[in-house]
Design an enzyme around this catalytic site. Structure first.
Site, PDB file in Angstrom:
ATOM      1  N   ALA A  19     -17.317 -14.994 -20.613  1.00 30.51           N
ATOM      2  CA  ALA A  19     -16.246 -16.112 -21.130  1.00 30.51           C
ATOM      3  C   ALA A  19     -15.557 -16.604 -19.653  1.00 30.51           C
ATOM      4  O   ALA A  19     -15.447 -17.863 -19.759  1.00 30.51           O
ATOM      5  CB  ALA A  19     -15.399 -15.406 -22.053  1.00 30.51           C
ATOM      6  N   ASN A 102     -11.106  -6.339 -15.566  1.00 32.31           N
ATOM      7  CA  ASN A 102      -9.803  -5.374 -15.977  1.00 32.31           C
ATOM      8  C   ASN A 102     -10.367  -4.247 -15.159  1.00 32.31           C
ATOM      9  O   ASN A 102     -11.459  -3.880 -14.947  1.00 32.31           O
ATOM     10  CB  ASN A 102      -9.989  -4.983 -17.338  1.00 32.31           C
ATOM     11  CG  ASN A 102      -9.238  -6.134 -18.298  1.00 32.31           C
ATOM     12  OD1 ASN A 102      -8.383  -6.770 -18.053  1.00 32.31           O
ATOM     13  ND2 ASN A 102      -9.578  -6.095 -19.422  1.00 32.31           N
ATOM     14  N   LYS A 185      -1.036  -4.457 -14.006  1.00 33.97           N
ATOM     15  CA  LYS A 185      -2.111  -4.902 -15.194  1.00 33.97           C
ATOM     16  C   LYS A 185      -2.790  -3.497 -15.645  1.00 33.97           C
ATOM     17  O   LYS A 185      -3.293  -3.686 -17.004  1.00 33.97           O
ATOM     18  CB  LYS A 185      -3.139  -5.753 -14.469  1.00 33.97           C
ATOM     19  CG  LYS A 185      -4.172  -6.151 -15.249  1.00 33.97           C
ATOM     20  CD  LYS A 185      -3.735  -7.337 -16.333  1.00 33.97           C
ATOM     21  CE  LYS A 185      -4.627  -8.393 -17.117  1.00 33.97           C
ATOM     22  NZ  LYS A 185      -5.820  -7.658 -17.716  1.00 33.97           N
ATOM     23  N   SER A 255     -10.218  -6.119 -25.160  1.00 32.68           N
ATOM     24  CA  SER A 255     -11.505  -6.307 -24.935  1.00 32.68           C
ATOM     25  C   SER A 255     -12.319  -4.840 -25.006  1.00 32.68           C
ATOM     26  O   SER A 255     -13.454  -4.717 -25.443  1.00 32.68           O
ATOM     27  CB  SER A 255     -11.707  -6.692 -23.490  1.00 32.68           C
ATOM     28  OG  SER A 255     -10.940  -5.748 -22.596  1.00 32.68           O
TER      29      SER A 255
HETATM   30  O1  KPL Z   1      -6.397  -7.459 -20.907  1.00 36.60           O
HETATM   31  C1  KPL Z   1      -6.299  -7.535 -22.011  1.00 36.60           C
HETATM   32  C2  KPL Z   1      -7.590  -6.840 -22.589  1.00 36.60           C
HETATM   33  O2  KPL Z   1      -8.022  -6.865 -23.860  1.00 36.60           O
HETATM   34  O3  KPL Z   1      -8.470  -6.713 -22.006  1.00 36.60           O
HETATM   35  C3  KPL Z   1      -5.296  -7.512 -22.892  1.00 36.60           C
HETATM   36  C4  KPL Z   1      -5.302  -8.391 -24.059  1.00 36.60           C
HETATM   37  C5  KPL Z   1      -3.915  -8.030 -21.965  1.00 36.60           C
HETATM   38  C6  KPL Z   1      -4.767  -6.145 -23.512  1.00 36.60           C
HETATM   39  O4  KPL Z   1      -4.874  -5.132 -22.765  1.00 36.60           O
END
Ligand code: KPL
Length: 302
Positions: A19, A102, A185, A255
């Site tokens: 996405a 992430n 993060k 996610s």
């Molecule tokens: O980064 C995110 C994810 O869902 O991976 C958020 C929505 C910020 C929550 O950790």
């Protein structure tokens, strides 16, 4: 008479069809930046892009032009090293590669694979996007991005990379040192993602008082291991950042919640797993992260 001069941007290659990759591709295309996709299958690729109530049909050619000089690699953390290994033979000697995902732990794996003139960057984004089907991408939440160079070779193409990432996933903040932003993060992801995956709930559920004790423990342990790794955060600053993201994304599923709900591989290893590895290196115990890691491991698809 003065000639109107057109700015020529270099061709970017976006890898995969996740996405965020399609969101970046669509926004670059709309802004007039040349962009091609690197996908597993060859041939043209058409997709529908929905953003701010507008729908656009986008038709692209699949990456035919090698070598790749500018690459955005927005794939899950666990897929990064394999993807880079596959891209290496297609990359220009002085290619610029932007990672975006992430979790943490990939930068250390990718840097040694690159040639001296190949630049590495990281882009961390809070834009929300999802794909209701394989050829539609919906820009569900307007966010922003943080970009930082990770080696000397990246500095050679700074302006071009920054301009393009601004168009792809801006508004953009460029940081001389991106590590504190990555750790912050990570804190958010290490609290919200595992808890929502374990309890199969929306992010907003976590503001229900019953999760307060768990959230506090996870944050306390995070601050401890971050400090040992050279990143100094106060408990309060992480608490308020986590609470802010919970509020802002209250109606979303994280996610990791979605990965577990759909029986897909998750980024657990690069979020909680990364923290546990750091803790081990510094001889620290993180019982709360360890416990949630074990519980999620048992629920993970084999
Ligand atoms: O980064 C995110 C994810 O869902 O991976 C958020 C929505 C910020 C929550 O950790």
């Amino acid at each position: 008479m003065a000639q109107p001069h057109t700015i020529t941007h270099p061709l970017w290659t976006v890898v995969g069809e996740g996405a965020i990759g399609l969101l970046a591709t669509a926004q670059l295309h709309q802004a007039g930046f040349p962009v091609q996709l690197h996908r597993r299958t060859v041939g043209p690729f058409d997709f529908v892009f929905q953003s701010a109530g507008q729908t656009q049909h986008i038709s692209l050619h699949i990456a035919a032009k090698h070598p790749y000089s500018f690459i955005l690699l927005p794939v899950k953390a666990y897929a990064v090293v394999d993807a880079v290994q596959q891209l290496l033979p297609l990359m220009a000697e002085d290619a610029q590669l932007v990672l975006s995902h992430n979790g943490m732990g990939t930068i250390e794996q990718v840097l040694p694979l690159l040639k001296p003139e190949q630049g590495l960057w990281f882009l961390s984004t809070s834009h929300g996007a999802f794909k209701p089907d394989h050829a539609t991408v919906i820009h569900s939440g307007k966010g922003q991005s943080v970009l930082g160079a990770l080696n000397q070779a990246a500095l050679a193409q700074q302006q071009s990379v920054e301009e393009t990432m601004q168009a792809a996933l801006g508004p953009l903040v460029v940081m001389a040192d991106i590590w504190p932003a990555l750790w912050q993060k990570l804190a958010v992801n290490a609290v919200i993602n595992p808890l929502t995956a374990l309890h199969q709930c929306k992010n907003g559920e976590l503001s229900n008082g019953k999760y307060n004790a768990a959230i506090e423990l996870l944050i306390e342990e995070f601050v401890l291991v971050a400090k040992a790794s050279g990143q100094d955060f106060s408990n309060d600053s992480i608490q308020s950042r986590v609470a802010q993201v919970i509020r802002q994304t209250a109606d979303n599923y994280s996610s990791m919640q979605q990965d577990f709900a759909k029986g897909r591989r998750s980024e657990l290893e690069y979020i909680t797993g990364f923290l546990l590895k750091q803790a081990e290196q510094h001889q620290l115990q993180l019982p709360a992260h360890q416990a949630i890691y074990q519980l999620l491991l048992q629920k993970s698809p084999r």
